[in-house]
Scaffold this motif. Structure first.
Motif, PDB file in Angstrom:
ATOM      1  N   MET A  23       0.862  -1.187   0.000  1.00  0.00           N
ATOM      2  CA  MET A  23       0.000   0.000   0.000  1.00  0.00           C
ATOM      3  C   MET A  23       0.897   1.234   0.000  1.00  0.00           C
ATOM      4  O   MET A  23       1.982   1.212   0.574  1.00  0.00           O
ATOM      5  CB  MET A  23      -0.876  -0.011   1.266  1.00  0.00           C
ATOM      6  N   ASP A  24       0.446   2.300  -0.624  1.00  0.00           N
ATOM      7  CA  ASP A  24       1.211   3.547  -0.580  1.00  0.00           C
ATOM      8  C   ASP A  24       0.534   4.555   0.347  1.00  0.00           C
ATOM      9  O   ASP A  24      -0.588   4.335   0.812  1.00  0.00           O
ATOM     10  CB  ASP A  24       1.435   4.120  -1.974  1.00  0.00           C
ATOM     11  N   ALA A  25       1.227   5.647   0.596  1.00  0.00           N
ATOM     12  CA  ALA A  25       0.718   6.668   1.510  1.00  0.00           C
ATOM     13  C   ALA A  25      -0.568   7.304   0.996  1.00  0.00           C
ATOM     14  O   ALA A  25      -1.430   7.693   1.778  1.00  0.00           O
ATOM     15  CB  ALA A  25       1.781   7.739   1.750  1.00  0.00           C
ATOM     16  N   ARG A  26      -0.703   7.375  -0.296  1.00  0.00           N
ATOM     17  CA  ARG A  26      -1.927   7.952  -0.881  1.00  0.00           C
ATOM     18  C   ARG A  26      -3.143   7.094  -0.524  1.00  0.00           C
ATOM     19  O   ARG A  26      -4.188   7.607  -0.149  1.00  0.00           O
ATOM     20  CB  ARG A  26      -1.767   8.073  -2.388  1.00  0.00           C
ATOM     21  N   GLU A  27      -2.999   5.768  -0.647  1.00  0.00           N
ATOM     22  CA  GLU A  27      -4.090   4.864  -0.296  1.00  0.00           C
ATOM     23  C   GLU A  27      -4.368   4.898   1.206  1.00  0.00           C
ATOM     24  O   GLU A  27      -5.517   4.884   1.636  1.00  0.00           O
ATOM     25  CB  GLU A  27      -3.780   3.437  -0.757  1.00  0.00           C
ATOM     26  N   LEU A  28      -3.306   4.938   2.003  1.00  0.00           N
ATOM     27  CA  LEU A  28      -3.478   5.038   3.458  1.00  0.00           C
ATOM     28  C   LEU A  28      -4.245   6.308   3.799  1.00  0.00           C
ATOM     29  O   LEU A  28      -5.194   6.272   4.589  1.00  0.00           O
ATOM     30  CB  LEU A  28      -2.126   5.023   4.162  1.00  0.00           C
ATOM     31  N   ALA A  29      -3.851   7.412   3.205  1.00  0.00           N
ATOM     32  CA  ALA A  29      -4.528   8.694   3.465  1.00  0.00           C
ATOM     33  C   ALA A  29      -6.007   8.605   3.092  1.00  0.00           C
ATOM     34  O   ALA A  29      -6.869   9.080   3.837  1.00  0.00           O
ATOM     35  CB  ALA A  29      -3.844   9.808   2.683  1.00  0.00           C
ATOM     36  N   ARG A  30      -6.305   7.981   1.958  1.00  0.00           N
ATOM     37  CA  ARG A  30      -7.698   7.833   1.533  1.00  0.00           C
ATOM     38  C   ARG A  30      -8.493   7.038   2.566  1.00  0.00           C
ATOM     39  O   ARG A  30      -9.587   7.427   2.954  1.00  0.00           O
ATOM     40  CB  ARG A  30      -7.767   7.137   0.169  1.00  0.00           C
ATOM     41  N   VAL A  32      -7.795   6.617   5.731  1.00  0.00           N
ATOM     42  CA  VAL A  32      -7.843   7.327   7.017  1.00  0.00           C
ATOM     43  C   VAL A  32      -8.762   8.543   6.922  1.00  0.00           C
ATOM     44  O   VAL A  32      -9.323   8.984   7.923  1.00  0.00           O
ATOM     45  CB  VAL A  32      -6.405   7.720   7.457  1.00  0.00           C
ATOM     46  N   GLY A  33      -8.923   9.076   5.723  1.00  0.00           N
ATOM     47  CA  GLY A  33      -9.767  10.253   5.535  1.00  0.00           C
ATOM     48  C   GLY A  33      -9.007  11.546   5.674  1.00  0.00           C
ATOM     49  O   GLY A  33      -9.530  12.535   6.190  1.00  0.00           O
ATOM     50  N   THR A  34      -7.762  11.555   5.203  1.00  0.00           N
ATOM     51  CA  THR A  34      -6.938  12.756   5.246  1.00  0.00           C
ATOM     52  C   THR A  34      -6.099  12.802   3.971  1.00  0.00           C
ATOM     53  O   THR A  34      -6.304  12.015   3.057  1.00  0.00           O
ATOM     54  CB  THR A  34      -6.070  12.772   6.530  1.00  0.00           C
ATOM     55  N   SER A  35      -5.151  13.722   3.918  1.00  0.00           N
ATOM     56  CA  SER A  35      -4.314  13.860   2.724  1.00  0.00           C
ATOM     57  C   SER A  35      -2.966  13.157   2.910  1.00  0.00           C
ATOM     58  O   SER A  35      -2.512  12.965   4.043  1.00  0.00           O
ATOM     59  CB  SER A  35      -4.062  15.345   2.432  1.00  0.00           C
ATOM     60  N   PRO A  36      -2.309  12.809   1.806  1.00  0.00           N
ATOM     61  CA  PRO A  36      -0.962  12.238   1.904  1.00  0.00           C
ATOM     62  C   PRO A  36       0.020  13.189   2.596  1.00  0.00           C
ATOM     63  O   PRO A  36       0.909  12.742   3.323  1.00  0.00           O
ATOM     64  CB  PRO A  36      -0.560  11.991   0.450  1.00  0.00           C
ATOM     65  N   VAL A  37      -0.159  14.479   2.400  1.00  0.00           N
ATOM     66  CA  VAL A  37       0.715  15.464   3.051  1.00  0.00           C
ATOM     67  C   VAL A  37       0.549  15.385   4.566  1.00  0.00           C
ATOM     68  O   VAL A  37       1.525  15.404   5.317  1.00  0.00           O
ATOM     69  CB  VAL A  37       0.431  16.895   2.533  1.00  0.00           C
ATOM     70  N   GLN A  38      -0.690  15.290   5.016  1.00  0.00           N
ATOM     71  CA  GLN A  38      -0.950  15.185   6.458  1.00  0.00           C
ATOM     72  C   GLN A  38      -0.335  13.898   7.024  1.00  0.00           C
ATOM     73  O   GLN A  38       0.244  13.907   8.099  1.00  0.00           O
ATOM     74  CB  GLN A  38      -2.452  15.245   6.745  1.00  0.00           C
ATOM     75  N   ARG A  50      -3.536  13.491  16.554  1.00  0.00           N
ATOM     76  CA  ARG A  50      -4.330  12.903  17.653  1.00  0.00           C
ATOM     77  C   ARG A  50      -5.486  12.049  17.147  1.00  0.00           C
ATOM     78  O   ARG A  50      -5.768  11.002  17.701  1.00  0.00           O
ATOM     79  CB  ARG A  50      -4.856  14.002  18.561  1.00  0.00           C
ATOM     80  N   GLU A  51      -6.144  12.514  16.116  1.00  0.00           N
ATOM     81  CA  GLU A  51      -7.271  11.760  15.566  1.00  0.00           C
ATOM     82  C   GLU A  51      -6.809  10.720  14.556  1.00  0.00           C
ATOM     83  O   GLU A  51      -7.384   9.638  14.473  1.00  0.00           O
ATOM     84  CB  GLU A  51      -8.261  12.713  14.891  1.00  0.00           C
ATOM     85  N   GLN A  52      -5.782  11.036  13.780  1.00  0.00           N
ATOM     86  CA  GLN A  52      -5.374  10.158  12.702  1.00  0.00           C
ATOM     87  C   GLN A  52      -4.536   8.962  13.144  1.00  0.00           C
ATOM     88  O   GLN A  52      -4.630   7.901  12.538  1.00  0.00           O
ATOM     89  CB  GLN A  52      -4.602  10.935  11.631  1.00  0.00           C
ATOM     90  N   ILE A  53      -3.710   9.105  14.173  1.00  0.00           N
ATOM     91  CA  ILE A  53      -2.836   8.003  14.578  1.00  0.00           C
ATOM     92  C   ILE A  53      -3.631   6.744  14.916  1.00  0.00           C
ATOM     93  O   ILE A  53      -3.295   5.662  14.427  1.00  0.00           O
ATOM     94  CB  ILE A  53      -1.870   8.421  15.706  1.00  0.00           C
ATOM     95  N   PRO A  54      -4.685   6.829  15.711  1.00  0.00           N
ATOM     96  CA  PRO A  54      -5.462   5.604  15.959  1.00  0.00           C
ATOM     97  C   PRO A  54      -6.082   5.029  14.678  1.00  0.00           C
ATOM     98  O   PRO A  54      -6.142   3.808  14.512  1.00  0.00           O
ATOM     99  CB  PRO A  54      -6.555   6.059  16.932  1.00  0.00           C
ATOM    100  N   ARG A  55      -6.501   5.893  13.768  1.00  0.00           N
ATOM    101  CA  ARG A  55      -7.072   5.414  12.503  1.00  0.00           C
ATOM    102  C   ARG A  55      -6.009   4.750  11.634  1.00  0.00           C
ATOM    103  O   ARG A  55      -6.268   3.730  10.994  1.00  0.00           O
ATOM    104  CB  ARG A  55      -7.719   6.564  11.740  1.00  0.00           C
ATOM    105  N   ILE A  56      -4.819   5.360  11.595  1.00  0.00           N
ATOM    106  CA  ILE A  56      -3.711   4.775  10.839  1.00  0.00           C
ATOM    107  C   ILE A  56      -3.410   3.382  11.377  1.00  0.00           C
ATOM    108  O   ILE A  56      -3.278   2.421  10.622  1.00  0.00           O
ATOM    109  CB  ILE A  56      -2.453   5.673  10.919  1.00  0.00           C
TER     110      ILE A  56
END
Length: 75
Positions: A23-30, A32-38, A50-56
């Motif tokens: 998987m790439d960061a772009r797919e992970l971001a999708r 998780v519901g955020t951007s690859p930059v984030q 804080r919100e994204q780490i548990p989702r990641i």
């Protein structure tokens, strides 16, 4: 000139897991519901995530240890 920063221990674990899951960061971001930059900013400790780490962690099937929880509080 771009300033580089080191990836955090959590970021290293995420990168390894991404490779394992093909998987790439772009797919992970999708997912998780955020951007690859984030995602990049979180993995390099530039944003707390804080919100994204548990989702990641959930998306990748990894656990967040207490040190990483402390890092996200202090970031």
């Amino acid at each position: 000139m771009r300033q580089t920063s080191e990836i955090t221990p959590f970021g290293r674990r995420v990168k390894i897991r991404l490779l394992e899951m093909n998987m790439d960061a772009r797919e992970l971001a999708r997912r998780v519901g955020t951007s690859p930059v984030q995602i990049s900013r979180i993995l390099h400790g530039k944003r707390p995530g804080r919100e994204q780490i548990p989702r990641i962690a959930q998306v990748l099937g990894i656990e967040v240890d207490d040190t990483e929880k402390d890092e996200e509080k202090n970031a």
